[in-house]
Motif scaffolding. Structure first.
Motif, mmCIF file in Angstrom:
data_model
loop_
_atom_site.group_PDB
_atom_site.id
_atom_site.type_symbol
_atom_site.label_atom_id
_atom_site.label_comp_id
_atom_site.label_asym_id
_atom_site.label_seq_id
_atom_site.Cartn_x
_atom_site.Cartn_y
_atom_site.Cartn_z
ATOM 1 N N ARG A 155 -6.376 3.705 -9.578
ATOM 2 C CA ARG A 155 -6.262 5.168 -9.766
ATOM 3 C C ARG A 155 -4.816 5.624 -9.616
ATOM 4 N NH1 ARG A 155 -11.117 5.072 -7.146
ATOM 5 N NH2 ARG A 155 -10.177 5.432 -5.102
ATOM 6 N N SER B 105 0.820 -1.218 0.000
ATOM 7 C CA SER B 105 0.000 0.000 0.000
ATOM 8 C C SER B 105 0.849 1.261 0.000
ATOM 9 C CB SER B 105 -0.928 0.025 1.218
ATOM 10 O OG SER B 105 -1.836 -1.045 1.150
ATOM 11 N N THR C 116 -12.802 -4.109 -5.761
ATOM 12 C CA THR C 116 -13.125 -3.546 -4.448
ATOM 13 C C THR C 116 -12.697 -2.074 -4.423
ATOM 14 O OG1 THR C 116 -10.969 -4.051 -3.479
ATOM 15 C CG2 THR C 116 -12.667 -5.792 -3.365
ATOM 16 N N GLU C 117 -13.106 -1.357 -3.393
ATOM 17 C CA GLU C 117 -12.696 0.052 -3.254
ATOM 18 C C GLU C 117 -11.177 0.166 -3.162
ATOM 19 O OE1 GLU C 117 -14.681 2.376 -0.252
ATOM 20 O OE2 GLU C 117 -16.614 1.443 -0.714
ATOM 21 N N GLN C 118 -10.558 -0.731 -2.408
ATOM 22 C CA GLN C 118 -9.096 -0.713 -2.265
ATOM 23 C C GLN C 118 -8.435 -0.958 -3.618
ATOM 24 O OE1 GLN C 118 -7.020 0.098 0.168
ATOM 25 N NE2 GLN C 118 -5.218 -0.433 -1.011
ATOM 26 N N GLU C 119 -8.943 -1.913 -4.374
ATOM 27 C CA GLU C 119 -8.378 -2.208 -5.691
ATOM 28 C C GLU C 119 -8.561 -1.032 -6.638
ATOM 29 O OE1 GLU C 119 -9.114 -7.034 -5.344
ATOM 30 O OE2 GLU C 119 -10.546 -5.795 -6.454
ATOM 31 N N GLU C 120 -9.717 -0.379 -6.584
ATOM 32 C CA GLU C 120 -9.937 0.805 -7.419
ATOM 33 C C GLU C 120 -8.972 1.926 -7.052
ATOM 34 O OE1 GLU C 120 -14.058 1.948 -7.356
ATOM 35 O OE2 GLU C 120 -14.666 0.188 -8.516
ATOM 36 N N ALA C 121 -8.646 2.052 -5.776
ATOM 37 C CA ALA C 121 -7.680 3.070 -5.342
ATOM 38 C C ALA C 121 -6.297 2.764 -5.906
ATOM 39 C CB ALA C 121 -7.633 3.138 -3.819
ATOM 40 N N GLY D 189 -17.924 -3.550 -12.318
ATOM 41 C CA GLY D 189 -17.910 -3.402 -10.863
ATOM 42 C C GLY D 189 -17.206 -4.552 -10.165
#
Length: 132
Positions: free
Chosen positions: A77, A8, A69-74, A66
């Motif tokens: 980005r 991360s 996950t949100e973490q994967e999308e972050a 979709g």
């Protein structure tokens, strides 16, 4: 000597560097398991899966469906926004999305999320096979 790493906190291009080799390994294993043995055919098939255009296509499919996950999308980005030199044979947007795809793969691998990595890579391979 083992050093604890936190994916991360790693730079996106470092994640992409690792993701590139991990994804290519999966693709090569897949092609060999299909029974292809001629070196030129192996290379041609591998390129159809690992090219910037193919990786960008897969990542767009993941985002549109979709699947992340949100973490994967972050992570995506961050990878998409990483500053790097774009090769002459691809457009900047395609290259940014392929780098983001590789960063995601590298992140999952280095974070030891192997079940999720397997799932997404095999989904990528299936998506690209359907497209052929």
């Amino acid at each position: 000597m083992s050093k604890e790493i936190n994916p991360s906190l790693m730079k996106s291009l470092t994640l992409a560097y690792m993701g590139d080799v991990i994804y290519e390994k999966y693709v090569r294993e897949y092609i060999i398991q299909k029974g292809e043995v001629k070196p030129q055919a192996l290379h041609t098939m591998a390129v159809s899966f690992v090219s910037a255009k193919a990786q960008s296509y897969v990542l767009h499919r993941f985002l549109d469906d979709g699947l992340l996950t949100e973490q994967e999308e972050a992570i995506v980005r961050r990878g998409r926004n990483a500053k790097s030199n774009v090769p002459k044979n691809t457009d900047p947007q395609t290259y940014r999305y392929s780098t983001a795809f590789e960063a995601l793969i590298g992140y999952l691998y280095l974070n030891e999320e192997f079940e999720r990595l397997d799932y997404l890579v095999f989904q990528a391979i299936l998506d690209l096979e359907e497209r052929r």
